[in-house]
Design a protein around this motif. Structure first.
Motif, PDB file in Angstrom:
ATOM      1  N   ARG A  70       0.786  -1.235   0.000  1.00  0.00           N
ATOM      2  CA  ARG A  70       0.000   0.000   0.000  1.00  0.00           C
ATOM      3  C   ARG A  70       0.816   1.283   0.000  1.00  0.00           C
ATOM      4  N   ASP A  71       1.987   1.261   0.599  1.00  0.00           N
ATOM      5  CA  ASP A  71       2.786   2.489   0.708  1.00  0.00           C
ATOM      6  C   ASP A  71       4.265   2.120   0.632  1.00  0.00           C
ATOM      7  N   ARG A  72       4.724   1.883  -0.568  1.00  0.00           N
ATOM      8  CA  ARG A  72       6.079   1.381  -0.798  1.00  0.00           C
ATOM      9  C   ARG A  72       7.165   2.327  -0.269  1.00  0.00           C
ATOM     10  N   ARG A  73       6.955   3.640  -0.404  1.00  0.00           N
ATOM     11  CA  ARG A  73       7.972   4.594   0.086  1.00  0.00           C
ATOM     12  C   ARG A  73       8.164   4.484   1.588  1.00  0.00           C
ATOM     13  N   ALA A  74       7.081   4.365   2.323  1.00  0.00           N
ATOM     14  CA  ALA A  74       7.179   4.240   3.782  1.00  0.00           C
ATOM     15  C   ALA A  74       7.829   2.914   4.154  1.00  0.00           C
ATOM     16  N   ALA A  75       7.504   1.863   3.422  1.00  0.00           N
ATOM     17  CA  ALA A  75       8.106   0.549   3.693  1.00  0.00           C
ATOM     18  C   ALA A  75       9.611   0.582   3.444  1.00  0.00           C
ATOM     19  N   LEU A  76      10.022   1.249   2.380  1.00  0.00           N
ATOM     20  CA  LEU A  76      11.458   1.351   2.096  1.00  0.00           C
ATOM     21  C   LEU A  76      12.184   2.185   3.151  1.00  0.00           C
ATOM     22  N   ALA A  77      11.505   3.171   3.695  1.00  0.00           N
ATOM     23  CA  ALA A  77      12.109   3.981   4.757  1.00  0.00           C
ATOM     24  C   ALA A  77      12.231   3.186   6.055  1.00  0.00           C
ATOM     25  N   LEU A  78      11.289   2.304   6.300  1.00  0.00           N
ATOM     26  CA  LEU A  78      11.267   1.517   7.538  1.00  0.00           C
ATOM     27  C   LEU A  78      12.169   0.291   7.486  1.00  0.00           C
ATOM     28  N   ALA A  79      12.372  -0.270   6.316  1.00  0.00           N
ATOM     29  CA  ALA A  79      13.087  -1.544   6.174  1.00  0.00           C
ATOM     30  C   ALA A  79      14.447  -1.601   6.893  1.00  0.00           C
ATOM     31  N   PRO A  80      15.291  -0.580   6.823  1.00  0.00           N
ATOM     32  CA  PRO A  80      16.584  -0.674   7.523  1.00  0.00           C
ATOM     33  C   PRO A  80      16.471  -0.832   9.039  1.00  0.00           C
ATOM     34  N   ALA A  81      15.335  -0.534   9.619  1.00  0.00           N
ATOM     35  CA  ALA A  81      15.159  -0.695  11.066  1.00  0.00           C
ATOM     36  C   ALA A  81      15.225  -2.160  11.480  1.00  0.00           C
ATOM     37  N   LEU A  82      14.996  -3.069  10.534  1.00  0.00           N
ATOM     38  CA  LEU A  82      15.048  -4.488  10.878  1.00  0.00           C
ATOM     39  C   LEU A  82      16.448  -4.941  11.284  1.00  0.00           C
ATOM     40  N   VAL A  83      17.465  -4.288  10.759  1.00  0.00           N
ATOM     41  CA  VAL A  83      18.843  -4.691  11.090  1.00  0.00           C
ATOM     42  C   VAL A  83      19.135  -4.487  12.575  1.00  0.00           C
ATOM     43  N   PRO A  84      18.985  -3.276  13.121  1.00  0.00           N
ATOM     44  CA  PRO A  84      19.238  -3.140  14.561  1.00  0.00           C
ATOM     45  C   PRO A  84      18.258  -3.945  15.416  1.00  0.00           C
ATOM     46  N   LEU A  85      17.011  -4.095  14.962  1.00  0.00           N
ATOM     47  CA  LEU A  85      16.058  -4.891  15.729  1.00  0.00           C
ATOM     48  C   LEU A  85      16.477  -6.360  15.771  1.00  0.00           C
ATOM     49  N   ALA A  86      17.124  -6.827  14.716  1.00  0.00           N
ATOM     50  CA  ALA A  86      17.608  -8.210  14.698  1.00  0.00           C
ATOM     51  C   ALA A  86      18.882  -8.373  15.528  1.00  0.00           C
ATOM     52  N   VAL A  87      19.688  -7.338  15.608  1.00  0.00           N
ATOM     53  CA  VAL A  87      20.970  -7.403  16.322  1.00  0.00           C
ATOM     54  C   VAL A  87      20.795  -7.210  17.826  1.00  0.00           C
ATOM     55  N   ILE A  88      19.780  -6.485  18.247  1.00  0.00           N
ATOM     56  CA  ILE A  88      19.633  -6.092  19.648  1.00  0.00           C
ATOM     57  C   ILE A  88      19.675  -7.260  20.639  1.00  0.00           C
ATOM     58  N   PRO A  89      19.126  -8.445  20.339  1.00  0.00           N
ATOM     59  CA  PRO A  89      19.222  -9.522  21.326  1.00  0.00           C
ATOM     60  C   PRO A  89      20.661  -9.998  21.572  1.00  0.00           C
ATOM     61  N   TYR A  90      21.546  -9.711  20.635  1.00  0.00           N
ATOM     62  CA  TYR A  90      22.933 -10.152  20.750  1.00  0.00           C
ATOM     63  C   TYR A  90      23.865  -9.064  21.275  1.00  0.00           C
ATOM     64  N   ALA A  91      23.351  -7.872  21.487  1.00  0.00           N
ATOM     65  CA  ALA A  91      24.156  -6.768  22.033  1.00  0.00           C
ATOM     66  C   ALA A  91      23.903  -6.744  23.532  1.00  0.00           C
ATOM     67  N   GLY A  92      24.791  -7.284  24.315  1.00  0.00           N
ATOM     68  CA  GLY A  92      24.619  -7.436  25.759  1.00  0.00           C
ATOM     69  C   GLY A  92      23.757  -6.375  26.408  1.00  0.00           C
ATOM     70  N   THR A  93      23.028  -6.758  27.430  1.00  0.00           N
ATOM     71  CA  THR A  93      22.081  -5.830  28.046  1.00  0.00           C
ATOM     72  C   THR A  93      22.715  -4.906  29.071  1.00  0.00           C
ATOM     73  N   HIS A  94      23.870  -5.229  29.582  1.00  0.00           N
ATOM     74  CA  HIS A  94      24.483  -4.410  30.625  1.00  0.00           C
ATOM     75  C   HIS A  94      25.642  -3.569  30.099  1.00  0.00           C
ATOM     76  N   THR A  95      25.640  -3.304  28.818  1.00  0.00           N
ATOM     77  CA  THR A  95      26.681  -2.475  28.222  1.00  0.00           C
ATOM     78  C   THR A  95      26.031  -1.285  27.527  1.00  0.00           C
ATOM     79  N   ARG A  96      26.849  -0.349  27.088  1.00  0.00           N
ATOM     80  CA  ARG A  96      26.319   0.800  26.344  1.00  0.00           C
ATOM     81  C   ARG A  96      25.911   0.418  24.928  1.00  0.00           C
ATOM     82  N   ARG A  97      26.360  -0.746  24.484  1.00  0.00           N
ATOM     83  CA  ARG A  97      26.054  -1.189  23.127  1.00  0.00           C
ATOM     84  C   ARG A  97      24.560  -1.439  22.943  1.00  0.00           C
ATOM     85  N   HIS A  98      23.897  -1.968  23.944  1.00  0.00           N
ATOM     86  CA  HIS A  98      22.475  -2.306  23.839  1.00  0.00           C
ATOM     87  C   HIS A  98      21.620  -1.078  23.488  1.00  0.00           C
ATOM     88  N   PRO A  99      21.679   0.000  24.257  1.00  0.00           N
ATOM     89  CA  PRO A  99      20.871   1.168  23.875  1.00  0.00           C
ATOM     90  C   PRO A  99      21.348   1.822  22.586  1.00  0.00           C
TER      91      PRO A  99
END
Length: 118
Positions: A70-99
């Motif tokens: 329905r809205d390809r431009r918005a989807a293309l703008a949002l798509a790169p967010a999947l990379v950090p969302l996929a990496v976040i479980p592997y970026a330790g929770t008690h370090t500055r890397r997580h936030p």
């Protein structure tokens, strides 16, 4: 119904999905920041932050799937967010890397919401 109104009506499900993604992301970040600054203690309820993260990823995927149709431009703008969302479980929770990793998704989620609302 005018052609312009009909076109807007078709974009509403996509805009709602993008907004849900943005709200879930903002709520998850707010809870994470509150826990990190010790304003909130979730030791007995750690699952809440995890459930909110799952909701964020789920609504982001929903927005992408809806946006592709329905809205390809918005989807293309949002798509790169999947990379950090996929990496976040592997970026330790008690370090500055997580936030830091979590916040790299913010510009893409915001762009997706803004573009979908236009």
């Amino acid at each position: 119904m005018t052609r312009r109104r009909r076109a807007r009506g078709h974009r509403r499900p996509a805009a709602a999905a993008f907004l849900a993604s943005g709200l879930c992301y903002a709520a998850t970040c707010a809870l994470g920041a509150a826990v990190a600054t010790r304003l909130v203690d979730t030791r007995r309820f750690r699952w809440v932050h995890h459930a909110m993260y799952i909701a964020t990823v789920s609504t982001t995927l929903l927005a992408l799937v809806t946006g592709i149709r329905r809205d390809r431009r918005a989807a293309l703008a949002l798509a790169p967010a999947l990379v950090p969302l996929a990496v976040i479980p592997y970026a330790g929770t008690h370090t500055r890397r997580h936030p830091a990793v979590a916040l790299t998704a913010a510009p893409f989620i915001a762009a997706g919401v803004v573009i979908s609302r236009r």
